[in-house]
Scaffold this motif. Structure first.
Motif, short mmCIF file in Angstrom:
data_model
loop_
_atom_site.label_atom_id
_atom_site.label_comp_id
_atom_site.label_asym_id
_atom_site.label_seq_id
_atom_site.Cartn_x
_atom_site.Cartn_y
_atom_site.Cartn_z
N ASP A 60 -1.39 0.12 -7.17
CA ASP A 60 -0.51 0.66 -6.14
C ASP A 60 -0.38 -0.30 -4.96
OD1 ASP A 60 -0.13 2.88 -7.67
OD2 ASP A 60 -1.45 4.19 -6.51
N ASP A 108 8.71 6.40 6.31
CA ASP A 108 7.82 5.68 5.39
C ASP A 108 6.38 5.61 5.91
OD1 ASP A 108 8.92 4.94 2.88
OD2 ASP A 108 10.32 3.62 3.89
N VAL A 137 4.18 7.70 4.61
CA VAL A 137 3.38 8.12 3.45
C VAL A 137 3.50 7.06 2.36
CG1 VAL A 137 3.12 9.87 1.64
CG2 VAL A 137 3.65 10.56 3.99
N TYR A 138 2.38 6.43 2.07
CA TYR A 138 2.31 5.44 1.00
C TYR A 138 0.84 5.38 0.59
CZ TYR A 138 1.12 2.45 5.02
OH TYR A 138 0.56 1.94 6.16
N HIS A 139 0.40 4.26 0.07
CA HIS A 139 -0.96 4.17 -0.44
C HIS A 139 -1.94 3.85 0.69
CE1 HIS A 139 -3.73 3.54 -3.90
NE2 HIS A 139 -4.39 2.86 -2.99
N LEU A 161 -3.81 10.18 4.80
CA LEU A 161 -2.75 11.17 4.62
C LEU A 161 -3.12 12.51 5.24
CD1 LEU A 161 -1.58 10.35 0.98
CD2 LEU A 161 -0.50 9.69 3.13
N ASN A 181 11.21 9.14 3.59
CA ASN A 181 10.20 8.37 2.87
C ASN A 181 10.69 8.00 1.48
OD1 ASN A 181 7.10 8.34 4.00
ND2 ASN A 181 7.22 7.65 1.87
N MET A 209 9.70 7.58 -2.26
CA MET A 209 8.67 8.17 -3.11
C MET A 209 8.18 7.11 -4.09
SD MET A 209 8.39 11.18 -1.93
CE MET A 209 9.07 10.99 -0.28
N ARG A 210 6.92 6.70 -3.93
CA ARG A 210 6.40 5.59 -4.71
C ARG A 210 5.29 6.01 -5.68
NH1 ARG A 210 7.01 4.00 0.62
NH2 ARG A 210 8.35 2.18 0.97
N SER A 216 0.38 10.18 -5.15
CA SER A 216 -0.19 10.68 -3.91
C SER A 216 0.91 11.11 -2.93
CB SER A 216 -1.09 9.63 -3.25
OG SER A 216 -0.36 8.42 -3.02
N ASP A 217 2.09 10.48 -3.02
CA ASP A 217 3.22 10.88 -2.18
C ASP A 217 3.66 12.30 -2.52
OD1 ASP A 217 2.97 8.26 -1.48
OD2 ASP A 217 4.90 7.61 -2.28
N PHE A 250 1.25 14.82 -1.25
CA PHE A 250 1.42 15.01 0.18
C PHE A 250 2.58 15.95 0.46
CE2 PHE A 250 3.22 14.12 4.32
CZ PHE A 250 2.11 14.06 5.14
#
Length: 265
Positions: A29, A180, A182-184, A188, A209, A211-212, A215-216, A219
């Motif tokens: 990730d 953005d 929320v990412y790795h 969170l 955001n 979505m990658r 975990s996104d 969230f």
């Protein structure tokens, strides 16, 4: 010039890799985020004129010049920020920012805060201390002499000393913007707590955001459990979603608690 560009590109790669190392989750990730950051630094987009370390945007009839730096994810422009700026520009009647108090969490390079300022808002842009120098530079160069209010810059670490540094008796906002965020990363839960702290009754939170990762999506489920949430826009080609959220009322929380109790019985 070519050698200088090569060296700078490798410096970006090295520094972003160093930022990823503390994460305890999979390296894959993190490598994806690094690749995306480098691709964005080298991409040609129809509305963006790219030069090394700078991007030029046009919003609200103004030219906006953003300096990117080389040291972190927070110094790169991400698709959620661009999408949120586009949304604010084309929905000025629904999201009227004139004379409104706006807080941005994780402001990064400052693009969203700049656009909000140009739309007449009184803006406070927040991020980690090591991002503030470049953030302040971009805000100053793009808003001086153009805006009703001079945007403010402040350090804010999600979940840390927020009540002390931003007491509710003094700091109340009409809008909270997030792009953005929320990412790795490992914060969170702290981010969600910070969102809930600032999103009081009467406050509208707008979150855009890309979505990658899985975990996104997790969230988003927690986000929906904590707020009244509406999906405002989805941009499939960018994999970006824009959400609107408001605080749950006491009556809603009591009703939800009652339903949960009945379900348990």
């Amino acid at each position: 010039i070519c050698m200088e560009m090569y060296n700078k590109k490798n410096k970006i790669k090295k520094n972003i890799s160093m930022k990823c190392q503390p994460l305890n989750q999979t390296d894959m990730d993190c490598k994806d985020m690094q690749k995306e950051a480098l691709n964005r630094r080298n991409a040609w987009e129809p509305t963006v004129f790219y030069s090394l370390g700078n991007e030029t945007f046009f919003f609200t009839g103004q030219e906006i010049n953003i300096r990117e730096s080389l040291d972190s994810f927070g110094a790169v422009i991400w698709p959620g920020a661009v999408a949120l700026c586009q949304y604010l520009e084309k929905n000025r009647e629904q999201v009227d920012l004139l004379d409104k108090a706006v807080l941005e969490l994780g402001a990064g390079t400052g693009l969203v805060s700049i656009v909000a300022s140009l739309l007449g808002a009184w803006v406070t842009a927040t991020d980690l201390p090591d991002v503030l120098s470049n953030l302040n530079f971009n805000l100053s160069r793009n808003t001086r002499g153009r805006c009703r209010y001079t945007p403010q810059v402040a350090a804010l670490v999600w979940g840390q000393d927020v009540k002390r540094d931003f007491p509710s008796s003094i700091y109340n906002y009409d809008y909270v913007f997030c792009a953005d965020v929320v990412y790795h990363h490992n914060f969170l839960e702290d981010l969600l707590i910070t969102m809930q702290y600032f999103c009081k009754p009467g406050t509208t939170l707008l979150w855009a955001n890309k979505m990658r990762f899985q975990s996104d999506l997790r969230f988003i489920e927690n986000f929906k459990n904590g707020f009244n949430v509406t999906l405002l826009e989805e941009i499939p080609q960018e994999e970006v979603r824009i959400y609107q959220a408001t605080a749950r009322t006491s009556a809603q929380m009591r009703e939800e608690k009652r339903e949960n109790q009945q379900h348990d019985v």
